[in-house]
Design a protein around this motif. Structure first.
Motif, PDB file in Angstrom:
ATOM      1  N   ALA A 291      -9.890   3.674  -7.173  1.00  0.00           N
ATOM      2  CA  ALA A 291     -11.102   3.397  -6.387  1.00  0.00           C
ATOM      3  C   ALA A 291     -10.787   3.156  -4.919  1.00  0.00           C
ATOM      4  N   ASN A 292      -9.517   3.416  -4.505  1.00  0.00           N
ATOM      5  CA  ASN A 292      -9.112   3.200  -3.115  1.00  0.00           C
ATOM      6  C   ASN A 292      -9.499   1.784  -2.669  1.00  0.00           C
ATOM      7  N   THR A 293      -9.130   0.813  -3.494  1.00  0.00           N
ATOM      8  CA  THR A 293      -9.594  -0.564  -3.306  1.00  0.00           C
ATOM      9  C   THR A 293      -8.875  -1.286  -2.181  1.00  0.00           C
ATOM     10  N   PHE A 294      -7.555  -1.046  -2.058  1.00  0.00           N
ATOM     11  CA  PHE A 294      -6.759  -1.838  -1.133  1.00  0.00           C
ATOM     12  C   PHE A 294      -6.049  -0.969  -0.108  1.00  0.00           C
ATOM     13  N   ASN A 295      -5.842  -1.563   1.044  1.00  0.00           N
ATOM     14  CA  ASN A 295      -4.924  -0.989   2.024  1.00  0.00           C
ATOM     15  C   ASN A 295      -3.505  -1.185   1.485  1.00  0.00           C
ATOM     16  N   PRO A 296      -2.672  -0.151   1.456  1.00  0.00           N
ATOM     17  CA  PRO A 296      -1.323  -0.277   0.865  1.00  0.00           C
ATOM     18  C   PRO A 296      -0.475  -1.383   1.497  1.00  0.00           C
ATOM     19  N   ARG A 297      -0.788  -1.777   2.723  1.00  0.00           N
ATOM     20  CA  ARG A 297       0.003  -2.827   3.372  1.00  0.00           C
ATOM     21  C   ARG A 297      -0.081  -4.157   2.626  1.00  0.00           C
ATOM     22  N   VAL A 298      -1.161  -4.355   1.844  1.00  0.00           N
ATOM     23  CA  VAL A 298      -1.292  -5.581   1.052  1.00  0.00           C
ATOM     24  C   VAL A 298      -0.098  -5.730   0.110  1.00  0.00           C
ATOM     25  N   PHE A 299       0.303  -4.639  -0.515  1.00  0.00           N
ATOM     26  CA  PHE A 299       1.401  -4.687  -1.488  1.00  0.00           C
ATOM     27  C   PHE A 299       2.755  -4.796  -0.794  1.00  0.00           C
ATOM     28  N   ASP A 300       2.864  -4.236   0.396  1.00  0.00           N
ATOM     29  CA  ASP A 300       4.102  -4.344   1.150  1.00  0.00           C
ATOM     30  C   ASP A 300       4.367  -5.798   1.537  1.00  0.00           C
ATOM     31  N   ARG A 301       3.289  -6.563   1.811  1.00  0.00           N
ATOM     32  CA  ARG A 301       3.439  -7.978   2.178  1.00  0.00           C
ATOM     33  C   ARG A 301       3.627  -8.869   0.953  1.00  0.00           C
ATOM     34  N   THR A 302       3.249  -8.373  -0.218  1.00  0.00           N
ATOM     35  CA  THR A 302       3.235  -9.223  -1.410  1.00  0.00           C
ATOM     36  C   THR A 302       4.458  -9.034  -2.294  1.00  0.00           C
ATOM     37  N   ILE A 303       4.933  -7.795  -2.438  1.00  0.00           N
ATOM     38  CA  ILE A 303       6.058  -7.503  -3.325  1.00  0.00           C
ATOM     39  C   ILE A 303       7.373  -7.675  -2.569  1.00  0.00           C
ATOM     40  N   TYR A 304       8.232  -8.516  -3.104  1.00  0.00           N
ATOM     41  CA  TYR A 304       9.499  -8.800  -2.432  1.00  0.00           C
ATOM     42  C   TYR A 304      10.607  -7.815  -2.798  1.00  0.00           C
TER      43      TYR A 304
END
Length: 771
Positions: A291-304
């Motif tokens: 659904a194109n819900t999130f900007n991919p940068r959200v995961f870059d900041r969250t996943i270590y």
């Protein structure tokens, strides 16, 4: 004759008390099954001339805690729950008052036939041997009297074994070298007593260390502790080895391969359906977002994790915690699978189930305070999660409430308020503070807020209050939290000032400060430290410090100086200029499992200068009330030795000050069931920095300690699990507004006097503990 009657009355009370004990005691045994006894408890005696008395008593207490079953609970030597169970009788159906009393309130009798003496003896023997008292002897006996039985256990331990040496794995495995390098952090210390629980903890420590080095499939059971007690005088040699049958994958360090994220995962579906256009490749991540819900940068900041990194449990847990703390996902699942194409590689999959994007929360509150105001408030909050596809949270709130004083000095001066607030929270730092939070499991946030409130004090005045703020919130860890508002602006404007209140101002010009226009702007910072979540600690602490800087740069640039007649305005409103510091320190001393001593000290100082002679009313300190000095009504005490008298229109104005000192200590203990009791003492006061001719005695001086108010009291707390209802009854011990040699009023305490109770007893009803 009066003394004779008094003695007869005392004897009657004593007979009633004895009868009560007799009734409770006898009624609890007459319902027992034929031939059985009521089990009333057990005792453990450790017989050993080598062990010190204190150590022996501690061991006895530990052993008593292991015994099963536990006897029926007692209160003041009685067993009220068992008594209720017995008198309720056998209910005919699974509902009704009798069923509720017997099964919910009451407690089934613990029969002696359920006590297995031999089993308990073996438990005690195993425990003491696991603590290093090898070849312990345990005997058990019982005593029966008046249909009651107790159990007595005698434990005769041998001398406790001491650790002589500890050896770590010395084979050629790479993990053995990692274990060896961490040996200085070992929990097994030469010279310490042998303890099986410590060995288990050491295995878990080693496992945690290996999990940080890529050994995903390792677990503590693959470590074997070989104990040799054959040599030496009550000494053991401990050798830790890797089990020979440990599977190969447990001995292998793994790297991270693919990282795949499913932001729209549904736990109700068996499979995930997607097309090629739903796949986004962003840096090291494969994002399948249908659904194109999130900007991919959200995961870059969250996943270590990054591709090629060695597996690390800390990064694993940090990632999961940050996903949860985003506040966007209802369910977070993570899987690691061995790669099909790369050796010693784990592919990571994150399955994320969304919370509802938009929701409304309605809160209806009932409240009362020690100023005799009773009221209600309604809050309606509309929330929009993930507003800009970056896990942002938009909240729009409208609220309204009313407070009524049904009796007392302010009767008829009701308070109504109405307002709205909008806030937008980003789960990251907006520049220039991008890197301030570090690698925390808690998501740093940026928050912007706009708020308006209209408050109407009927028959007196109304106030319009506007506030705007922009700042940052972050936690270093579970104990340390920061909040920095780089911009915090408040504007207060009066409205509908009545002739009645104007007459009060004419009589006391200090009341005019309440309705002055106020413009307050500047940064604020708060720091909080607490370790109160560590329930096993005997001493725990809480600290909250705050600094508020208003108008400092502006006052410096404009050269504002009100004392020299050079007051500066912004939009025709004088801006406030001050430095305000407040510190709240709390200490909790655990006395037993169900009791503690809680203490708090608050120190606050607001120093007005430049464009201000005093702090704005909304920023000043107050004392008294449900969470302060409970023997005095809210905002009625001080400043200093000033006596707060009713105005010409017969109501008590609020009192506030530039300085504050407050201390409280409270003994808390569980009484029974959900009821807890407290005994407390509160002390403190507020003062003004500068002289006010309308408030004699309000200025801070070297004799401030003579102006400390003191109160004491007792309270009950009802722990309903979802909230704690608190009732505190307090009375003053020292009144600072009395003549200096008459301030201690302990000698005047007279609970039998109606006028004294009316003037001095304050009932505080509140939610939660005062501190």
């Amino acid at each position: 004759m009066s003394k004779k009657h008094s003695h007869i009355k005392d004897i009657k009370y004593l007979m009633m008390l004895v009868s009560l004990f007799f009734v409770f005691g006898c009624s609890n045994t007459k319902y027992l099954p034929e031939g059985d006894l009521l089990y009333t408890g057990a005792s453990v005696e450790v017989k050993d001339s080598v062990i010190k008395k204190k150590q022996r008593k501690e061991l006895e207490k530990e052993l008593e805690d292991l015994l099963r079953p536990k006897p029926n609970k007692q209160f003041l030597g009685l067993r009220p729950k068992l008594w209720i169970y017995n008198i309720a009788g056998e209910p005919k159906k699974d509902k009704g008052i009798r069923y509720w009393l017997r099964n919910k309130v009451g407690e089934e009798p613990v029969l002696f036939s359920k006590v297995d003496l031999d089993y308990n003896a073996s438990v005690l023997r195993n425990y003491t041997e696991n603590r290093g008292y090898f070849k312990t002897r345990v005997s058990a006996d019982s005593t029966a009297k008046n249909k009651r039985a107790t159990a007595e256990y005698t434990v005769i331990p041998k001398k406790q074994y001491i650790i002589k040496s500890v050896t770590f794995p010395d084979d050629s495995l790479k993990m053995s070298k990692i274990i060896g390098r961490s040996s200085r952090r070992s929990l097994l210390k030469v010279g310490r007593p042998y303890d099986l629980e410590v060995i288990k903890s050491e295995r878990e420590r080693i496992d945690a260390r290996l999990k940080e080095k890529g050994y995903y499939y390792f677990n503590p059971d693959y470590i074997l502790a070989q104990v040799d007690s054959s040599k030496g005088d009550h000494e053991v040699k401990i050798k830790l080895v890797i089990k020979a049958d440990a599977p190969p994958k447990a001995l292998t360090a793994y790297k991270i391969g693919k990282i795949v994220v499913y932001p729209n995962f549904s736990i109700s579906k068996d499979s995930i359906k997607y097309t090629q256009k739903d796949i986004t490749q962003y840096n090291d991540f494969t994002i399948i977002d249908t659904a194109n819900t999130f900007n991919p940068r959200v995961f870059d900041r969250t996943i270590y994790f990054k591709k090629g990194d060695l597996y690390n449990r800390k990064d694993h847990n940090l990632t999961l915690n940050r996903f949860v703390n985003l506040g966007t996902f209802n369910f977070v699942k993570n899987e690691f699978r061995q790669s099909d194409s790369l050796p010693n590689t784990l592919d990571s999959y994150y399955y994320l189930t969304l919370l509802p994007k938009k929701f409304i929360r309605v809160e209806v509150l009932g409240k009362t305070n020690s100023a005799s105001y009773t009221g209600t408030e309604v809050n309606v909050n509309w929330n929009n999660r993930n507003l800009f596809r970056g896990a942002e949270l938009l909240t729009v709130s409208v609220f309204g409430g009313a407070d009524f004083q049904l009796s007392g000095a302010n009767n008829g001066k009701n308070i109504y308020k109405l307002g709205a607030e909008t806030s937008l929270t980003w789960p990251r730092f907006i520049v220039p503070f991008k890197k301030i939070a570090g690698s925390s499991e808690f998501v740093p946030r940026t928050k912007a807020t706009l708020r308006y409130e209209f408050q109407n004090r009927t028959q007196l005045y109304a106030l319009n209050s506007f506030n705007a703020s922009f700042g940052y919130l972050w936690k270093e860890n579970i104990r340390k939290e920061h909040q920095l508002n780089v911009l915090d602006v408040t504007y207060v404007s009066p409205n509908n000032v009545t002739e009645e209140y104007q007459a009060d101002i004419d009589a006391d010009p200090a009341l005019g400060k309440v309705i002055e226009k106020q413009l307050i702007f500047g940064p604020t910072y708060q720091y909080t430290y607490t370790n109160t979540m560590q329930k096993r600690k005997k001493n725990t602490f809480y600290f909250n410090g705050e600094i508020d800087l208003a108008g400092n740069v502006t006052g410096l640039v404009t050269g504002a100086n009100i004392k020299e007649g050079n007051q500066k305005n912004i939009f025709d409103v004088p801006f406030s200029q001050y430095v305000k510091i407040r510190a709240d320190f709390r200490h909790y001393l655990k006395l037993s499992k169900e009791s503690e001593l809680a203490s708090r000290i608050i120190v606050g100082a607001g120093i007005p200068y430049g464009n201000s002679l005093s702090l704005p009313t909304s920023k000043q300190f107050v004392v008294g009330g449900t969470n302060s000095i409970r023997a005095f009504r809210a905002r009625s005490l001080g400043p200093g030795s000033y006596f707060n008298v009713p105005t010409v229109n017969d109501y008590l104005p609020d009192q506030s000050g530039d300085l504050k000192l407050e201390f409280s200590t409270e003994y808390r203990a569980k009484l029974f069931s959900i009821v807890r009791g407290a005994l407390f003492v509160d002390a403190g006061n507020i003062w003004l920095m500068n002289e006010d001719p309308n408030k004699p005695g309000a200025k801070f001086s070297k004799d401030f300690m003579k102006e400390i108010a003191v109160g004491a009291g007792a309270g009950l707390r009802f722990d309903l699990s979802f909230l704690i209802l608190r009732t505190d009854l307090a009375f003053p011990l020292r009144k600072p507004y009395l003549p200096e040699n008459e301030r201690w009023v302990i000698k005047d305490i007279d609970f039998g006097s109606g006028p004294w109770r009316k003037e001095n007893l304050i009932l505080n009803i509140a939610i939660g503990y005062p501190f």
